[in-house]
Design a protein around this motif. Structure first.
Motif, mmCIF file in Angstrom:
data_model
loop_
_atom_site.group_PDB
_atom_site.id
_atom_site.type_symbol
_atom_site.label_atom_id
_atom_site.label_comp_id
_atom_site.label_asym_id
_atom_site.label_seq_id
_atom_site.Cartn_x
_atom_site.Cartn_y
_atom_site.Cartn_z
ATOM 1 N N PHE A 191 -2.758 14.772 0.155
ATOM 2 C CA PHE A 191 -2.120 15.830 -0.793
ATOM 3 C C PHE A 191 -0.902 16.591 -0.755
ATOM 4 O O PHE A 191 -0.055 16.367 -1.467
ATOM 5 N N TRP A 192 -0.716 16.930 0.554
ATOM 6 C CA TRP A 192 0.513 17.662 0.623
ATOM 7 C C TRP A 192 1.514 16.810 0.877
ATOM 8 O O TRP A 192 2.641 17.299 0.569
ATOM 9 N N GLY A 193 1.348 15.687 1.440
ATOM 10 C CA GLY A 193 2.354 14.717 1.780
ATOM 11 C C GLY A 193 2.963 14.460 0.440
ATOM 12 O O GLY A 193 4.144 14.166 -0.022
ATOM 13 N N ARG A 218 4.927 17.378 -1.153
ATOM 14 C CA ARG A 218 6.286 17.542 -0.580
ATOM 15 C C ARG A 218 7.301 16.487 -1.330
ATOM 16 O O ARG A 218 8.292 17.119 -1.294
ATOM 17 N N HIS A 219 6.774 15.489 -1.037
ATOM 18 C CA HIS A 219 7.552 14.149 -1.761
ATOM 19 C C HIS A 219 8.096 14.746 -3.245
ATOM 20 O O HIS A 219 9.365 14.571 -3.415
ATOM 21 N N ASP A 220 7.301 14.892 -3.947
ATOM 22 C CA ASP A 220 7.315 15.003 -5.279
ATOM 23 C C ASP A 220 8.227 16.339 -5.652
ATOM 24 O O ASP A 220 9.285 16.148 -6.605
ATOM 25 N N ARG A 266 0.920 -1.157 0.114
ATOM 26 C CA ARG A 266 0.049 0.159 0.028
ATOM 27 C C ARG A 266 0.756 1.270 0.034
ATOM 28 O O ARG A 266 2.055 1.482 0.627
ATOM 29 N N SER A 267 0.301 2.196 -0.675
ATOM 30 C CA SER A 267 1.356 3.563 -0.639
ATOM 31 C C SER A 267 1.107 4.254 0.528
ATOM 32 O O SER A 267 0.386 4.014 1.224
ATOM 33 N N ALA A 268 2.156 4.899 0.891
ATOM 34 C CA ALA A 268 2.369 5.825 2.255
ATOM 35 C C ALA A 268 1.239 6.735 2.429
ATOM 36 O O ALA A 268 0.880 7.040 3.640
ATOM 37 N N HIS A 269 0.533 7.317 1.333
ATOM 38 C CA HIS A 269 -0.462 8.105 1.518
ATOM 39 C C HIS A 269 -1.619 7.513 1.697
ATOM 40 O O HIS A 269 -2.888 8.382 2.048
ATOM 41 N N GLU A 270 -1.959 6.028 1.500
ATOM 42 C CA GLU A 270 -3.316 5.611 1.540
ATOM 43 C C GLU A 270 -3.569 5.533 3.024
ATOM 44 O O GLU A 270 -2.999 5.350 3.901
ATOM 45 N N GLY A 271 -4.933 5.802 3.150
ATOM 46 C CA GLY A 271 -5.479 5.787 4.673
ATOM 47 C C GLY A 271 -5.260 7.032 5.336
ATOM 48 O O GLY A 271 -5.800 7.275 6.335
ATOM 49 N N ARG A 272 -4.948 8.239 4.740
ATOM 50 C CA ARG A 272 -4.573 9.511 5.389
ATOM 51 C C ARG A 272 -5.770 10.408 4.692
ATOM 52 O O ARG A 272 -6.204 9.885 3.676
#
Length: 332
Positions: A205-207, A210-212, A193-199
């Motif tokens: 979106f902002w995570g 920032r990452h990209d 699962r992606s690190a952003h899933e479940g948030r």
């Protein structure tokens, strides 16, 4: 004889190891700049350095707006468009799903950093891997932001935009069909699962942004530095020798695209600055970069497994170089 227990020695709280944080590093850099300002000023006054700075700043200023726009749109797609949408929209037959997924990259902006986790989410939701891989390759290469940036970078050569679109779509479909025909399930590790899933939507979106931005911005600076070095520092005889050989020029810019690992929203401006090379060689740079480079290999290995990346990356590189050379010969 009485035995007396010695009281345990009191110890203070364990000291945490000290790390160099960003403000401290910035302070040290500023102090170093102040201390060595005279040598730095003399070095920057040299004609070679002025030429280098001109190319570097030009590439950064031209590419940065498209990079930011691409990152924002990529985060919207990755966070707010559910992978189930793609599963419903794609045909059931893998042979037909591959070109549909490849063409979907033309309307769904996404940079390389976002396309890999999106492709992993598609596979988890039951999309055939061949279609997910076609989307992985096409989305960062033929989306509207990238094509617009290419048109801006090559204002006098609209054929470059068409050639990039055609060659990139052909490579994406060819690799999807090749995986459907020859790929094995044990080569493809089920993605986590992606690190952003479940948030929450805003946090995810902002995570993602920032990452990209951190990844793509850093590689943009490296790419601009390399382009400036090629223009201002590398002897012109070397570049003419490489650019004068049609085969060597294509292979040289293909290898450069892999090493620089530029974001696809910014690579057109670096390619446009490499005026010593032929249009076909620069087209190869634009097609290879969004599909396979050092950061993409690491992302693919982390998402789908090393066995997959070791097979998929070389095949993608060879296919992209061959298709780019053929497309350039026809359209450019």
């Amino acid at each position: 004889m009485a035995l007396t227990e010695s009281a345990p020695e009191e110890t203070g709280p364990a000291e945490e190891p000290r790390h160099l944080d960003s403000p401290l590093l910035l302070t040290l850099a500023l102090l170093a700049a102040v201390m060595f300002q005279d040598p730095v000023r003399r070095a920057l006054a040299a004609p070679v350095m002025q030429s280098w700075m001109t190319v570097f700043v030009a590439v950064i200023v031209q590419a940065l707006p498209f990079l930011v726009l691409g990152v924002l749109l990529s985060a919207v797609i990755a966070v707010f468009v559910p992978p189930s949408f793609f599963a419903r929209a794609l045909p059931g037959r893998p042979a037909l799903a591959v070109p549909v997924a490849g063409a979907a990259g033309a309307v769904l902006p996404g940079c390389e950093c976002a396309s890999v986790p999106v492709a992993g989410a598609l596979v988890r939701r039951g999309v055939t891997p061949a279609a997910a891989l076609a989307f992985l390759l096409s989305a960062p290469a033929i989306n509207p932001v990238v094509l617009t940036a290419t048109a801006v970078a090559f204002p006098d050569d609209p054929r470059m935009v068409l050639a990039r679109f055609v060659a990139s779509l052909l490579v994406a479909c060819a690799m999807g069909w090749l995986w459907h025909r020859l790929g094995r399930t044990d080569w493809l590790r089920p993605p986590a699962r992606s690190a952003h899933e479940g948030r929450g939507g805003g946090a995810a979106f902002w995570g993602s942004v920032r990452h990209d931005v951190m990844h793509a911005g850093g590689f943009l600076v490296v790419g601009a530095m390399a382009a400036a070095t090629l223009k201002a520092v590398v002897p012109a005889e070397w570049l003419r020798a490489a650019a004068g050989n049609p085969v060597l020029s294509v292979l040289a810019l293909a290898a450069l695209a892999v090493l620089l690992s530029l974001c696809s929203e910014a690579d057109a401006f670096v390619a446009a600055s490499l005026t010593q090379f032929s249009p076909t060689a620069r087209l190869t740079f634009l097609v290879v970069g969004p599909m396979i480079d050092l950061k993409l290999f690491a992302l693919q290995a982390g998402t789908f497994g090393r066995a997959f990346a070791l097979r998929f990356a070389p095949a993608t590189f060879a296919t992209a170089v061959a298709v780019s050379a053929l497309t350039g010969a026809v359209l450019l």
